[in-house]
Design a protein around this motif. Sequence first.
Motif, PDB file in Angstrom:
ATOM      1  N   ASN A  46      15.635  57.692  -2.331  1.00 47.03           N
ATOM      2  CA  ASN A  46      15.897  58.064  -0.949  1.00 47.03           C
ATOM      3  C   ASN A  46      14.601  57.857  -0.172  1.00 47.03           C
ATOM      4  O   ASN A  46      13.934  58.814   0.204  1.00 47.03           O
ATOM      5  N   PRO A  47      14.230  56.590   0.057  1.00 44.75           N
ATOM      6  CA  PRO A  47      12.917  56.306   0.643  1.00 44.75           C
ATOM      7  C   PRO A  47      12.830  56.672   2.116  1.00 44.75           C
ATOM      8  O   PRO A  47      13.815  56.584   2.852  1.00 44.75           O
ATOM      9  N   ALA A  48      11.649  57.078   2.528  1.00 50.06           N
ATOM     10  CA  ALA A  48      11.348  57.269   3.950  1.00 50.06           C
ATOM     11  C   ALA A  48      10.599  56.027   4.395  1.00 50.06           C
ATOM     12  O   ALA A  48       9.560  55.687   3.858  1.00 50.06           O
ATOM     13  N   GLY A  49      11.176  55.327   5.360  1.00 50.08           N
ATOM     14  CA  GLY A  49      10.545  54.103   5.835  1.00 50.08           C
ATOM     15  C   GLY A  49      11.526  52.952   5.847  1.00 50.08           C
ATOM     16  O   GLY A  49      12.734  53.141   5.962  1.00 50.08           O
ATOM     17  N   VAL A  50      11.016  51.746   5.684  1.00 50.96           N
ATOM     18  CA  VAL A  50      11.825  50.539   5.798  1.00 50.96           C
ATOM     19  C   VAL A  50      12.683  50.343   4.547  1.00 50.96           C
ATOM     20  O   VAL A  50      12.190  50.415   3.421  1.00 50.96           O
ATOM     21  N   THR A  51      13.973  50.100   4.760  1.00 55.09           N
ATOM     22  CA  THR A  51      14.913  49.814   3.678  1.00 55.09           C
ATOM     23  C   THR A  51      15.743  48.591   4.039  1.00 55.09           C
ATOM     24  O   THR A  51      15.842  48.216   5.205  1.00 55.09           O
ATOM     25  N   ARG A  52      16.334  47.977   3.012  1.00 55.57           N
ATOM     26  CA  ARG A  52      17.286  46.879   3.219  1.00 55.57           C
ATOM     27  C   ARG A  52      18.590  47.309   2.572  1.00 55.57           C
ATOM     28  O   ARG A  52      18.627  47.572   1.369  1.00 55.57           O
ATOM     29  N   ASP A  53      19.643  47.392   3.387  1.00 58.75           N
ATOM     30  CA  ASP A  53      20.917  47.928   2.929  1.00 58.75           C
ATOM     31  C   ASP A  53      22.039  46.918   3.101  1.00 58.75           C
ATOM     32  O   ASP A  53      21.994  46.072   3.995  1.00 58.75           O
ATOM     33  N   LEU A  54      23.071  47.059   2.268  1.00 54.21           N
ATOM     34  CA  LEU A  54      24.278  46.257   2.407  1.00 54.21           C
ATOM     35  C   LEU A  54      25.295  47.017   3.255  1.00 54.21           C
ATOM     36  O   LEU A  54      25.569  48.187   3.009  1.00 54.21           O
ATOM     37  N   TRP A  55      25.849  46.325   4.240  1.00 56.24           N
ATOM     38  CA  TRP A  55      26.905  46.879   5.094  1.00 56.24           C
ATOM     39  C   TRP A  55      28.027  45.860   5.147  1.00 56.24           C
ATOM     40  O   TRP A  55      27.792  44.657   5.181  1.00 56.24           O
ATOM     41  N   TYR A  56      29.270  46.350   5.195  1.00 58.74           N
ATOM     42  CA  TYR A  56      30.439  45.484   5.292  1.00 58.74           C
ATOM     43  C   TYR A  56      31.084  45.704   6.654  1.00 58.74           C
ATOM     44  O   TYR A  56      31.370  46.838   7.028  1.00 58.74           O
ATOM     45  N   HIS A  57      31.303  44.637   7.411  1.00 55.93           N
ATOM     46  CA  HIS A  57      31.905  44.771   8.748  1.00 55.93           C
ATOM     47  C   HIS A  57      33.425  44.864   8.591  1.00 55.93           C
ATOM     48  O   HIS A  57      34.173  43.917   8.825  1.00 55.93           O
ATOM     49  N   GLU A  58      33.852  46.050   8.210  1.00 50.40           N
ATOM     50  CA  GLU A  58      35.241  46.317   7.846  1.00 50.40           C
ATOM     51  C   GLU A  58      36.202  46.137   9.022  1.00 50.40           C
ATOM     52  O   GLU A  58      37.288  45.601   8.867  1.00 50.40           O
ATOM     53  N   GLN A  59      35.824  46.577  10.207  1.00 49.77           N
ATOM     54  CA  GLN A  59      36.711  46.519  11.365  1.00 49.77           C
ATOM     55  C   GLN A  59      36.327  45.389  12.320  1.00 49.77           C
ATOM     56  O   GLN A  59      36.577  45.456  13.511  1.00 49.77           O
ATOM     57  N   GLY A  60      35.746  44.349  11.774  1.00 46.80           N
ATOM     58  CA  GLY A  60      35.325  43.209  12.580  1.00 46.80           C
ATOM     59  C   GLY A  60      35.568  41.923  11.829  1.00 46.80           C
ATOM     60  O   GLY A  60      36.688  41.627  11.419  1.00 46.80           O
ATOM     61  N   CYS A  61      34.511  41.183  11.575  1.00 51.55           N
ATOM     62  CA  CYS A  61      34.596  39.841  10.989  1.00 51.55           C
ATOM     63  C   CYS A  61      34.731  39.825   9.467  1.00 51.55           C
ATOM     64  O   CYS A  61      34.815  38.768   8.865  1.00 51.55           O
ATOM     65  N   ALA A  62      34.707  40.989   8.827  1.00 51.90           N
ATOM     66  CA  ALA A  62      34.857  41.107   7.368  1.00 51.90           C
ATOM     67  C   ALA A  62      33.727  40.401   6.613  1.00 51.90           C
ATOM     68  O   ALA A  62      33.934  39.848   5.533  1.00 51.90           O
ATOM     69  N   GLN A  63      32.526  40.421   7.154  1.00 51.16           N
ATOM     70  CA  GLN A  63      31.360  39.818   6.503  1.00 51.16           C
ATOM     71  C   GLN A  63      30.456  40.907   5.933  1.00 51.16           C
ATOM     72  O   GLN A  63      30.380  42.017   6.469  1.00 51.16           O
ATOM     73  N   TRP A  64      29.765  40.566   4.843  1.00 47.91           N
ATOM     74  CA  TRP A  64      28.733  41.432   4.292  1.00 47.91           C
ATOM     75  C   TRP A  64      27.429  41.131   5.016  1.00 47.91           C
ATOM     76  O   TRP A  64      27.100  39.965   5.255  1.00 47.91           O
ATOM     77  N   LEU A  65      26.682  42.191   5.356  1.00 47.35           N
ATOM     78  CA  LEU A  65      25.424  42.059   6.089  1.00 47.35           C
ATOM     79  C   LEU A  65      24.305  42.761   5.346  1.00 47.35           C
ATOM     80  O   LEU A  65      24.528  43.777   4.685  1.00 47.35           O
ATOM     81  N   VAL A  66      23.096  42.227   5.462  1.00 47.80           N
ATOM     82  CA  VAL A  66      21.897  42.927   5.003  1.00 47.80           C
ATOM     83  C   VAL A  66      21.213  43.453   6.265  1.00 47.80           C
ATOM     84  O   VAL A  66      20.855  42.689   7.153  1.00 47.80           O
ATOM     85  N   VAL A  67      21.080  44.776   6.339  1.00 41.79           N
ATOM     86  CA  VAL A  67      20.478  45.430   7.502  1.00 41.79           C
ATOM     87  C   VAL A  67      19.110  45.973   7.090  1.00 41.79           C
ATOM     88  O   VAL A  67      19.013  46.760   6.142  1.00 41.79           O
ATOM     89  N   THR A  68      18.069  45.550   7.781  1.00 43.10           N
ATOM     90  CA  THR A  68      16.721  46.081   7.560  1.00 43.10           C
ATOM     91  C   THR A  68      16.492  47.138   8.611  1.00 43.10           C
ATOM     92  O   THR A  68      16.608  46.869   9.814  1.00 43.10           O
ATOM     93  N   ARG A  69      16.220  48.360   8.150  1.00 43.98           N
ATOM     94  CA  ARG A  69      16.074  49.477   9.084  1.00 43.98           C
ATOM     95  C   ARG A  69      15.026  50.455   8.591  1.00 43.98           C
ATOM     96  O   ARG A  69      14.685  50.479   7.410  1.00 43.98           O
ATOM     97  N   ASN A  70      14.537  51.262   9.513  1.00 39.67           N
ATOM     98  CA  ASN A  70      13.560  52.298   9.198  1.00 39.67           C
ATOM     99  C   ASN A  70      14.289  53.629   9.177  1.00 39.67           C
ATOM    100  O   ASN A  70      14.864  54.040  10.191  1.00 39.67           O
TER     101      ASN A  70
END
Length: 88
Positions: A46-70
């Motif tokens: 459970n890091p504090a800071g920058v992470t890279r996560d997988l998200w699925y656009h379930e109610q949109g284009c149905a694509q998998w995304l890599v989101v870089t966030r703090n």
Amino acid sequence: MRLKCPLCGERDRREFYYSGAADYLSRPEAGAAPAAWDDYLHNRDNPAGVTRDLWYHEQGCAQWLVVTRNTVTHEITAVELVAGRAAE
């Protein structure tokens, strides 16, 4: 929180399904010890800071995304299509 899908534009995060970390999980080999499977299935950093996560656009284009966030500031610095990434 709002995510900017490369195909659909800016959307509310409720359109997406969060799937966890994008970079560091590696599935244990067949026949691995039960402790290795327990660790893989149940234990996460459970890091504090920058992470890279997988998200699925379930109610949109149905694509998998890599989101870089703090996780501290909630700033999103990049959103990439998984399909457009070279094998790493």
